[in-house]
Design a protein around this motif. Structure first.
Motif, mmCIF file in Angstrom:
data_model
loop_
_atom_site.group_PDB
_atom_site.id
_atom_site.type_symbol
_atom_site.label_atom_id
_atom_site.label_comp_id
_atom_site.label_asym_id
_atom_site.label_seq_id
_atom_site.Cartn_x
_atom_site.Cartn_y
_atom_site.Cartn_z
ATOM 1 N N ARG A 161 42.776 52.517 31.517
ATOM 2 C CA ARG A 161 42.226 51.229 31.950
ATOM 3 C C ARG A 161 42.262 50.186 30.835
ATOM 4 N NH1 ARG A 161 42.804 53.206 36.446
ATOM 5 N NH2 ARG A 161 41.152 53.968 37.751
ATOM 6 N N SER A 162 42.916 50.509 29.721
ATOM 7 C CA SER A 162 42.959 49.534 28.633
ATOM 8 C C SER A 162 44.033 48.476 28.855
ATOM 9 C CB SER A 162 43.173 50.221 27.282
ATOM 10 O OG SER A 162 44.411 50.899 27.271
ATOM 11 N N GLY A 163 44.911 48.681 29.833
ATOM 12 C CA GLY A 163 45.917 47.702 30.224
ATOM 13 C C GLY A 163 45.656 47.269 31.654
ATOM 14 N N PRO A 164 46.305 46.210 32.107
ATOM 15 C CA PRO A 164 46.072 45.735 33.475
ATOM 16 C C PRO A 164 46.605 46.711 34.526
ATOM 17 C CG PRO A 164 47.842 44.489 32.446
ATOM 18 C CD PRO A 164 47.251 45.366 31.386
ATOM 19 N N ASN A 165 46.011 46.642 35.707
ATOM 20 C CA ASN A 165 46.466 47.385 36.873
ATOM 21 C C ASN A 165 47.862 46.868 37.239
ATOM 22 O OD1 ASN A 165 46.786 48.642 39.376
ATOM 23 N ND2 ASN A 165 45.162 47.461 40.370
ATOM 24 N N LEU A 166 48.799 47.767 37.451
ATOM 25 C CA LEU A 166 50.166 47.352 37.748
ATOM 26 C C LEU A 166 50.478 47.348 39.248
ATOM 27 C CD1 LEU A 166 52.093 49.000 34.790
ATOM 28 C CD2 LEU A 166 51.172 46.691 34.995
ATOM 29 N N TYR A 167 49.454 47.464 40.084
ATOM 30 C CA TYR A 167 49.668 47.366 41.523
ATOM 31 C C TYR A 167 50.130 45.947 41.861
ATOM 32 C CZ TYR A 167 49.053 47.508 46.522
ATOM 33 O OH TYR A 167 49.296 47.452 47.871
ATOM 34 N N GLY A 168 51.173 45.846 42.645
ATOM 35 C CA GLY A 168 51.660 44.544 43.098
ATOM 36 C C GLY A 168 52.319 43.708 42.019
ATOM 37 N N ILE A 169 52.859 44.351 40.998
ATOM 38 C CA ILE A 169 53.428 43.596 39.877
ATOM 39 C C ILE A 169 54.664 42.790 40.261
ATOM 40 C CG2 ILE A 169 54.842 45.453 38.939
ATOM 41 C CD1 ILE A 169 53.855 44.333 36.125
ATOM 42 N N ALA A 170 55.440 43.276 41.220
ATOM 43 C CA ALA A 170 56.672 42.574 41.611
ATOM 44 C C ALA A 170 56.341 41.172 42.124
ATOM 45 C CB ALA A 170 57.424 43.363 42.671
ATOM 46 N N ASN A 171 56.864 40.180 41.463
ATOM 47 C CA ASN A 171 56.704 38.761 41.770
ATOM 48 C C ASN A 171 55.294 38.227 41.490
ATOM 49 O OD1 ASN A 171 58.039 36.366 42.465
ATOM 50 N ND2 ASN A 171 57.176 36.435 44.511
ATOM 51 N N ARG A 172 54.469 39.011 40.816
ATOM 52 C CA ARG A 172 53.136 38.546 40.427
ATOM 53 C C ARG A 172 53.285 37.681 39.177
ATOM 54 N NH1 ARG A 172 48.924 43.195 39.283
ATOM 55 N NH2 ARG A 172 49.770 43.223 37.177
ATOM 56 N N PRO A 173 52.466 36.647 39.023
ATOM 57 C CA PRO A 173 52.528 35.852 37.796
ATOM 58 C C PRO A 173 52.209 36.712 36.569
ATOM 59 C CG PRO A 173 51.181 34.753 39.456
ATOM 60 C CD PRO A 173 51.473 36.132 39.968
ATOM 61 N N LEU B 287 55.807 31.635 35.156
ATOM 62 C CA LEU B 287 56.643 32.838 35.076
ATOM 63 C C LEU B 287 56.049 33.959 35.906
ATOM 64 C CD1 LEU B 287 57.731 33.010 31.341
ATOM 65 C CD2 LEU B 287 59.163 32.586 33.328
ATOM 66 N N ARG B 288 56.926 34.657 36.614
ATOM 67 C CA ARG B 288 56.529 35.772 37.458
ATOM 68 C C ARG B 288 57.307 37.012 37.040
ATOM 69 N NH1 ARG B 288 53.439 34.378 40.941
ATOM 70 N NH2 ARG B 288 53.364 33.590 42.984
ATOM 71 N N TRP B 289 56.754 38.179 37.365
ATOM 72 C CA TRP B 289 57.430 39.425 37.036
ATOM 73 C C TRP B 289 58.569 39.674 38.017
ATOM 74 C CZ3 TRP B 289 56.832 40.882 32.438
ATOM 75 C CH2 TRP B 289 55.610 40.831 31.791
ATOM 76 N N SER B 290 59.766 39.603 37.510
ATOM 77 C CA SER B 290 60.960 39.983 38.260
ATOM 78 C C SER B 290 61.502 41.241 37.585
ATOM 79 C CB SER B 290 62.015 38.870 38.204
ATOM 80 O OG SER B 290 62.492 38.718 36.868
ATOM 81 N N GLU B 291 62.436 41.883 38.220
ATOM 82 C CA GLU B 291 63.039 43.071 37.610
ATOM 83 C C GLU B 291 63.655 42.737 36.254
ATOM 84 O OE1 GLU B 291 66.841 45.465 38.881
ATOM 85 O OE2 GLU B 291 65.140 46.031 40.153
ATOM 86 N N ALA B 292 64.330 41.594 36.183
ATOM 87 C CA ALA B 292 65.019 41.215 34.937
ATOM 88 C C ALA B 292 64.042 40.913 33.813
ATOM 89 C CB ALA B 292 65.924 40.012 35.188
#
Length: 134
Positions: A49-61, A83-88
């Motif tokens: 829990r020391s990093g953010p939850n990665l649920y829904g990361i695709a296209n999330r800011p 900026l949003r999280w894309s695969e690239a």
């Protein structure tokens, strides 16, 4: 005819399982700090829990997990700039988090707060996380 369909179905299932396991193996590098927890509280991938939850990361800011309070100022600035999280950019970030933010923000001293680099397998990891979130 039924045997052929069964063989094809079995081969497909084995391939899908192998891919899922390969993607899951990338998670070992991340789970020390991160978890994947659905909005209803279901833990989809155990982790820290020391990093953010990665649920829904695709296209999330970037810096988009509102429950996580410890993003660096530079990561917050990149997210605020749209900026949003894309695969690239996920792959680029994991290869060198600070350098990614330096390029994204134009700040030569930008720091991400993440001290791990993943030079290979980031796109598979992104696909794995996207699959957990759907």
């Amino acid at each position: 005819m039924k045997i052929s369909a069964l063989v094809i179905a079995s081969a497909f299932t084995m391939t899908a399982t192998t891919v899922a396991l390969a993607d899951d193996s990338r998670w070992r590098d991340c789970r020390t700090c991160h978890a994947v927890v659905a909005p209803d509280g279901t833990e989809l991938a155990r982790g820290g829990r020391s990093g953010p939850n990665l649920y829904g990361i695709a296209n999330r800011p970037l810096a988009g997990d509102s429950a996580f309070r410890f993003y660096s100022d530079d990561l917050r600035a990149a997210g605020a700039a749209g900026l949003r999280w894309s695969e690239a950019n996920f792959a680029e970030y994991l290869a060198d988090p600070d350098q990614f933010l330096r390029s994204a923000t134009g700040n030569p001293e930008a720091e991400s707060g993440m001290h791990v680099q993943l030079r290979r397998g980031a796109t598979e990891l992104f696909d794995y996380l996207r699959g957990l979130s759907n």
